[in-house]
Design a protein around this motif. Structure first.
Motif, PDB file in Angstrom:
ATOM      1  N   PHE A  24       0.824  -1.216   0.000  1.00  0.00           N
ATOM      2  CA  PHE A  24       0.000   0.000   0.000  1.00  0.00           C
ATOM      3  C   PHE A  24       0.852   1.257   0.000  1.00  0.00           C
ATOM      4  O   PHE A  24       1.945   1.283   0.547  1.00  0.00           O
ATOM      5  CB  PHE A  24      -0.889   0.037   1.252  1.00  0.00           C
ATOM      6  N   THR A  25       0.304   2.294  -0.596  1.00  0.00           N
ATOM      7  CA  THR A  25       0.883   3.630  -0.544  1.00  0.00           C
ATOM      8  C   THR A  25      -0.275   4.612  -0.528  1.00  0.00           C
ATOM      9  O   THR A  25      -1.434   4.207  -0.472  1.00  0.00           O
ATOM     10  CB  THR A  25       1.844   3.884  -1.728  1.00  0.00           C
ATOM     11  N   GLN A  26       0.040   5.880  -0.568  1.00  0.00           N
ATOM     12  CA  GLN A  26      -0.998   6.897  -0.634  1.00  0.00           C
ATOM     13  C   GLN A  26      -0.803   7.699  -1.912  1.00  0.00           C
ATOM     14  O   GLN A  26       0.330   8.007  -2.298  1.00  0.00           O
ATOM     15  CB  GLN A  26      -0.953   7.803   0.592  1.00  0.00           C
ATOM     16  N   ASP A  27      -1.939   8.019  -2.571  1.00  0.00           N
ATOM     17  CA  ASP A  27      -1.849   8.773  -3.814  1.00  0.00           C
ATOM     18  C   ASP A  27      -1.592  10.254  -3.521  1.00  0.00           C
ATOM     19  O   ASP A  27      -1.424  10.648  -2.367  1.00  0.00           O
ATOM     20  CB  ASP A  27      -3.105   8.566  -4.671  1.00  0.00           C
ATOM     21  N   ASP A  28      -1.569  11.066  -4.548  1.00  0.00           N
ATOM     22  CA  ASP A  28      -1.260  12.488  -4.388  1.00  0.00           C
ATOM     23  C   ASP A  28      -2.266  13.221  -3.500  1.00  0.00           C
ATOM     24  O   ASP A  28      -1.950  14.273  -2.937  1.00  0.00           O
ATOM     25  CB  ASP A  28      -1.180  13.176  -5.752  1.00  0.00           C
ATOM     26  N   ASP A  29      -3.467  12.667  -3.384  1.00  0.00           N
ATOM     27  CA  ASP A  29      -4.491  13.271  -2.527  1.00  0.00           C
ATOM     28  C   ASP A  29      -4.472  12.702  -1.114  1.00  0.00           C
ATOM     29  O   ASP A  29      -5.272  13.096  -0.273  1.00  0.00           O
ATOM     30  CB  ASP A  29      -5.876  13.074  -3.146  1.00  0.00           C
ATOM     31  N   GLY A  30      -3.566  11.753  -0.854  1.00  0.00           N
ATOM     32  CA  GLY A  30      -3.433  11.174   0.476  1.00  0.00           C
ATOM     33  C   GLY A  30      -4.270   9.945   0.730  1.00  0.00           C
ATOM     34  O   GLY A  30      -4.292   9.424   1.843  1.00  0.00           O
ATOM     35  N   PHE A  31      -4.958   9.453  -0.295  1.00  0.00           N
ATOM     36  CA  PHE A  31      -5.807   8.284  -0.112  1.00  0.00           C
ATOM     37  C   PHE A  31      -5.056   7.000  -0.457  1.00  0.00           C
ATOM     38  O   PHE A  31      -4.129   6.990  -1.251  1.00  0.00           O
ATOM     39  CB  PHE A  31      -7.076   8.412  -0.957  1.00  0.00           C
ATOM     40  N   SER A  32      -5.494   5.922   0.147  1.00  0.00           N
ATOM     41  CA  SER A  32      -4.848   4.630  -0.020  1.00  0.00           C
ATOM     42  C   SER A  32      -4.942   4.138  -1.459  1.00  0.00           C
ATOM     43  O   SER A  32      -5.962   4.280  -2.124  1.00  0.00           O
ATOM     44  CB  SER A  32      -5.518   3.613   0.916  1.00  0.00           C
ATOM     45  N   THR A  33      -3.857   3.536  -1.904  1.00  0.00           N
ATOM     46  CA  THR A  33      -3.821   2.896  -3.210  1.00  0.00           C
ATOM     47  C   THR A  33      -2.816   1.756  -3.152  1.00  0.00           C
ATOM     48  O   THR A  33      -1.989   1.682  -2.240  1.00  0.00           O
ATOM     49  CB  THR A  33      -3.474   3.921  -4.327  1.00  0.00           C
ATOM     50  N   LEU A  34      -2.909   0.862  -4.111  1.00  0.00           N
ATOM     51  CA  LEU A  34      -1.992  -0.274  -4.178  1.00  0.00           C
ATOM     52  C   LEU A  34      -0.790   0.090  -5.035  1.00  0.00           C
ATOM     53  O   LEU A  34      -0.926   0.795  -6.038  1.00  0.00           O
ATOM     54  CB  LEU A  34      -2.700  -1.492  -4.765  1.00  0.00           C
ATOM     55  N   LEU A  35       0.363  -0.373  -4.640  1.00  0.00           N
ATOM     56  CA  LEU A  35       1.565  -0.168  -5.445  1.00  0.00           C
ATOM     57  C   LEU A  35       1.444  -0.953  -6.740  1.00  0.00           C
ATOM     58  O   LEU A  35       0.887  -2.062  -6.747  1.00  0.00           O
ATOM     59  CB  LEU A  35       2.796  -0.634  -4.683  1.00  0.00           C
ATOM     60  N   PRO A  36       1.931  -0.426  -7.845  1.00  0.00           N
ATOM     61  CA  PRO A  36       1.888  -1.151  -9.112  1.00  0.00           C
ATOM     62  C   PRO A  36       2.544  -2.524  -8.984  1.00  0.00           C
ATOM     63  O   PRO A  36       3.610  -2.666  -8.383  1.00  0.00           O
ATOM     64  CB  PRO A  36       2.681  -0.254 -10.065  1.00  0.00           C
ATOM     65  N   GLY A  37       1.864  -3.523  -9.502  1.00  0.00           N
ATOM     66  CA  GLY A  37       2.371  -4.894  -9.451  1.00  0.00           C
ATOM     67  C   GLY A  37       2.091  -5.605  -8.142  1.00  0.00           C
ATOM     68  O   GLY A  37       2.450  -6.761  -7.978  1.00  0.00           O
ATOM     69  N   ARG A  38       1.452  -4.935  -7.213  1.00  0.00           N
ATOM     70  CA  ARG A  38       1.160  -5.518  -5.895  1.00  0.00           C
ATOM     71  C   ARG A  38      -0.340  -5.696  -5.673  1.00  0.00           C
ATOM     72  O   ARG A  38      -0.793  -5.881  -4.548  1.00  0.00           O
ATOM     73  CB  ARG A  38       1.716  -4.634  -4.775  1.00  0.00           C
ATOM     74  N   GLU A  39      -1.098  -5.648  -6.750  1.00  0.00           N
ATOM     75  CA  GLU A  39      -2.552  -5.718  -6.659  1.00  0.00           C
ATOM     76  C   GLU A  39      -3.060  -7.004  -6.018  1.00  0.00           C
ATOM     77  O   GLU A  39      -4.163  -7.054  -5.487  1.00  0.00           O
ATOM     78  CB  GLU A  39      -3.186  -5.554  -8.045  1.00  0.00           C
ATOM     79  N   ASP A  40      -2.236  -8.057  -6.035  1.00  0.00           N
ATOM     80  CA  ASP A  40      -2.631  -9.332  -5.429  1.00  0.00           C
ATOM     81  C   ASP A  40      -2.022  -9.527  -4.040  1.00  0.00           C
ATOM     82  O   ASP A  40      -2.105 -10.597  -3.457  1.00  0.00           O
ATOM     83  CB  ASP A  40      -2.239 -10.492  -6.332  1.00  0.00           C
ATOM     84  N   GLY A  41      -1.412  -8.494  -3.514  1.00  0.00           N
ATOM     85  CA  GLY A  41      -0.813  -8.565  -2.185  1.00  0.00           C
ATOM     86  C   GLY A  41       0.603  -9.067  -2.170  1.00  0.00           C
ATOM     87  O   GLY A  41       1.289  -8.984  -1.155  1.00  0.00           O
ATOM     88  N   ALA A  42       1.070  -9.613  -3.285  1.00  0.00           N
ATOM     89  CA  ALA A  42       2.454 -10.073  -3.443  1.00  0.00           C
ATOM     90  C   ALA A  42       2.921 -10.997  -2.321  1.00  0.00           C
ATOM     91  O   ALA A  42       4.080 -11.012  -1.958  1.00  0.00           O
ATOM     92  CB  ALA A  42       3.396  -8.878  -3.576  1.00  0.00           C
ATOM     93  N   GLY A  43       1.975 -11.741  -1.751  1.00  0.00           N
ATOM     94  CA  GLY A  43       2.334 -12.689  -0.703  1.00  0.00           C
ATOM     95  C   GLY A  43       2.695 -12.046   0.629  1.00  0.00           C
ATOM     96  O   GLY A  43       3.195 -12.714   1.525  1.00  0.00           O
ATOM     97  N   ASP A  44       2.468 -10.747   0.774  1.00  0.00           N
ATOM     98  CA  ASP A  44       2.820 -10.040   2.006  1.00  0.00           C
ATOM     99  C   ASP A  44       1.882 -10.456   3.139  1.00  0.00           C
ATOM    100  O   ASP A  44       0.671 -10.272   3.054  1.00  0.00           O
ATOM    101  CB  ASP A  44       2.719  -8.529   1.782  1.00  0.00           C
ATOM    102  N   PRO A  45       2.414 -11.032   4.196  1.00  0.00           N
ATOM    103  CA  PRO A  45       1.573 -11.498   5.301  1.00  0.00           C
ATOM    104  C   PRO A  45       0.912 -10.360   6.085  1.00  0.00           C
ATOM    105  O   PRO A  45      -0.018 -10.602   6.861  1.00  0.00           O
ATOM    106  CB  PRO A  45       2.546 -12.276   6.191  1.00  0.00           C
ATOM    107  N   MET A  46       1.337  -9.132   5.853  1.00  0.00           N
ATOM    108  CA  MET A  46       0.782  -7.999   6.588  1.00  0.00           C
ATOM    109  C   MET A  46      -0.433  -7.360   5.913  1.00  0.00           C
ATOM    110  O   MET A  46      -1.023  -6.419   6.448  1.00  0.00           O
ATOM    111  CB  MET A  46       1.865  -6.944   6.807  1.00  0.00           C
TER     112      MET A  46
END
Length: 66
Positions: A24-46
Motif C-alpha cells: 500500500f501507498t498513498q496517492d497524491d491526494d493522500g488516499f490509499s492505493t496499491l503499489l503497481p504490481g502488488r494488486e494481489d498482495g504479493a504474498g505479504d503477510p501484513m
C-alpha cells in the motif's frame, strides 16, 4: 488474494501503508492505493493486518474461489 479499497470510504489515515508498505501507498491526494504490481498482495503477510488497521474499514481482502 484480491484487495479492494473503497475510495468513497477511505479517509487517508495511512495505517495500511504503515502496516504493509510493500503493498500500500498513498496517492497524491493522500488516499490509499496499491503499489503497481502488488494488486494481489504479493504474498505479504501484513496485508490482512493492514485491512484490520484501517479505521474506517475501507479495505477488503478476499481469497479467490476455487
Amino acid at each position: 488474494m484480491h484487495i479492494d479499497i473503497d475510495k468513497d470510504v477511505c479517509i487517508g489515515a495511512g495505517q495500511c501503508a504503515l502496516a504493509a508498505p510493500g503493498v500500500f501507498t498513498q496517492d497524491d491526494d493522500g488516499f490509499s492505493t496499491l503499489l503497481p504490481g502488488r494488486e494481489d498482495g504479493a504474498g505479504d503477510p501484513m496485508v490482512r493486518e493492514a485491512a484490520r488497521a484501517c479505521p474506517v474499514s475501507a479495505i477488503t481482502v478476499t481469497e479467490p474461489a476455487g
